[in-house]
Design an enzyme around this catalytic site. Structure first.
Site, short mmCIF file in Angstrom:
data_model
loop_
_atom_site.label_atom_id
_atom_site.label_comp_id
_atom_site.label_asym_id
_atom_site.label_seq_id
_atom_site.Cartn_x
_atom_site.Cartn_y
_atom_site.Cartn_z
N ASP A 297 -21.38 7.83 0.75
CA ASP A 297 -22.51 8.18 -0.08
C ASP A 297 -22.33 7.88 -1.56
O ASP A 297 -21.21 7.79 -2.07
CB ASP A 297 -22.86 9.66 0.09
CG ASP A 297 -21.68 10.59 -0.18
OD1 ASP A 297 -20.54 10.21 0.13
OD2 ASP A 297 -21.90 11.70 -0.72
N HIS B 39 -18.13 9.65 -11.67
CA HIS B 39 -19.31 10.46 -11.94
C HIS B 39 -19.87 10.21 -13.34
O HIS B 39 -20.50 11.10 -13.94
CB HIS B 39 -19.03 11.96 -11.74
CG HIS B 39 -18.80 12.34 -10.31
ND1 HIS B 39 -19.28 13.51 -9.75
CD2 HIS B 39 -18.12 11.72 -9.30
CE1 HIS B 39 -18.92 13.59 -8.48
NE2 HIS B 39 -18.21 12.50 -8.19
N GLU C 190 -20.30 13.11 1.30
CA GLU C 190 -19.11 13.79 0.76
C GLU C 190 -19.42 14.56 -0.52
O GLU C 190 -18.78 15.56 -0.81
CB GLU C 190 -18.00 12.76 0.48
CG GLU C 190 -16.65 13.37 0.15
CD GLU C 190 -16.51 13.81 -1.29
OE1 GLU C 190 -15.76 14.78 -1.56
OE2 GLU C 190 -17.15 13.20 -2.18
N GLU C 191 -20.41 14.09 -1.27
CA GLU C 191 -20.67 14.64 -2.60
C GLU C 191 -21.40 15.99 -2.54
O GLU C 191 -22.58 16.10 -2.80
CB GLU C 191 -21.48 13.64 -3.44
CG GLU C 191 -20.74 12.37 -3.76
CD GLU C 191 -19.61 12.57 -4.76
OE1 GLU C 191 -19.46 13.68 -5.29
OE2 GLU C 191 -18.87 11.60 -5.01
N ARG D 38 0.94 14.53 -3.07
CA ARG D 38 1.88 15.65 -3.11
C ARG D 38 1.76 16.43 -1.81
O ARG D 38 0.74 16.34 -1.11
CB ARG D 38 1.61 16.58 -4.30
CG ARG D 38 0.26 17.28 -4.24
CD ARG D 38 0.02 18.18 -5.46
NE ARG D 38 0.83 19.38 -5.38
CZ ARG D 38 1.57 19.83 -6.40
NH1 ARG D 38 1.62 19.16 -7.54
NH2 ARG D 38 2.26 20.94 -6.27
#
Length: 381
Positions: free
Chosen positions: A84, A371, A141-142, A181
């Site tokens: 998206d 963004h 996803e957003e 990580r």
């Protein structure tokens, strides 16, 4: 550079012109969450053309391709990319900029999808591996939970995996570098809306008789800055930010509004801190409203959980990255990121890991962050 690495890079370079064309085509035609119809069709068509088994329509526009290795083996992994775009107006300047008003690929999902398509093509053409690879192209996803929607619709029942892997581009990190990580990596993400209500009134003749929700908003915005600085332990990480304020009508500046709305986001890593932020935000809203004779209604919604990588799978990611770019270009103990990812839902459901890949910087050292209207997922030197 090892011979195997050099050979792999040379093989992948053969796809480069087509992949660039695919990425730019997606960039010109961005689609936001659960509306990625054209993008999903492009993905499915390419996969089929390369001989990949395809399933469509998972969580509306999700696509999964299945590639089976030529060696014996029962294990399976999933590789995930997101489809998206965002509701952002793209800056001018690129010949492949968005053709859809008010929408653009401002987070690099067009790049993620293209990279996974390239990987799928390579694996389909050279299936010299054991087991199965599912390439998962996720919608929304957003902030809309497309990953969770795929899981809820039976993603891992239909396409069982022993491990799931994801990645995201990282503007400002040099091209050719990777970072991850073990354990908590990206923040839990919540959104909140507080509505303050008063009587409103005439801003000139009747201000003394009004209860003014804008005063409550002003106090509230200052007060919530104390949640992290005075309520969260200094050794913890948390963020509370305001993203939207609305009250009254700009064409009626002499009217005290009867309602004012403040919206924002909160980020945290531990459940205890998440609970604390929600509790304090609501308490401060009520206190600020009461101070000025108003009322407050707070709506706090939990979107994404903390993204937590698993140790064994992170070791696998690190080994793969080191094999490609070498030890010195891989960060194994990256700092915590207060961005969020709904890939966190997949890592709650399955063992797996998540890694950042450098998107580089401009020659002068600058870069555009995700963004923003000038962002582009094309890597820089």
């Amino acid at each position: 550079m090892t011979a195997a690495r050099a050979r792999l890079i040379e093989e992948l370079r053969a796809y480069e012109p087509e992949l660039i064309a695919i990425r730019r085509d997606m960039h010109r035609h961005p689609e936001t969450g659960f509306e990625e119809i054209r993008t999903a069709k492009l993905v499915a068509d390419k996969l089929r053309a390369w001989g990949v088994e395809v399933a469509e329509g998972i969580a509306k526009t999700g696509v999964v391709g299945t590639i089976r290795g030529s060696r014996p083996g029962q294990r399976a992994i999933g590789l995930r990319a997101d489809l998206d775009a965002l509701n952002i107006k793209e800056a001018h300047g690129r010949d492949y900029r968005s053709t859809v008003p008010g929408k653009m690929h401002a987070c690099g999902h067009d790049g993620h999808t293209t990279m996974l398509l390239g990987a799928a093509r390579h694996l389909a053409e050279k299936p010299d591996f054991a087991g199965t690879v599912h390439v998962i192209f996720q919608p929304a996803e957003e902030g809309m939970g497309g990953g969770k929607a795929m899981i809820d619709e039976g993603l891992f029942e239909r396409f069982p995996v022993d491990a799931i892997y994801g990645m995201h581009n990282a503007p400002g990190m040099p091209v050719g570098m990777f970072a991850t990580r073990k354990g908590p990596f990206m923040a839990a993400s919540d959104t909140w809306v507080v509505t303050f209500r008063g009587t409103g009134g005439h801003g000139g003749a009747g201000a003394h008789a009004a209860t003014d929700p804008t005063l409550a908003v002003g106090g509230f915005i200052g007060a919530i800055q104390t949640i992290v600085s005075r309520n969260v332990r200094a050794t913890e990480v948390a963020v509370v930010s305001v993203g939207h304020i609305a009250a009254g009508d700009r064409n009626a500046p002499n009217v005290i509004p009867s309602e004012a709305i403040v919206c924002g986001t909160a980020r945290s890593y531990s459940p205890a801190v998440r609970d604390l932020i929600e509790r304090r935000l609501k308490a401060l809203a009520e206190a600020c409203a009461g101070t000025y004779g108003c009322s407050a209604e707070a709506d706090y919604r939990r979107l994404f959980p903390t993204l937590v990588t698993h140790a064994d799978e992170t070791d696998v990611s690190l080994a793969a990255a080191r094999a490609v770019v070498g030890e010195r270009a891989v960060i194994a103990e990256a700092p915590l990121l207060t961005g969020s990812e709904d890939f966190a839902f997949m890592l709650e459901a399955k063992q797996g890991s998540f890694i950042m890949i450098g998107n580089g910087v401009e020659p002068d050292g600058s870069y555009h962050y995700v963004h923003t209207p000038e962002y582009d997922s094309t890597t820089r030197s």
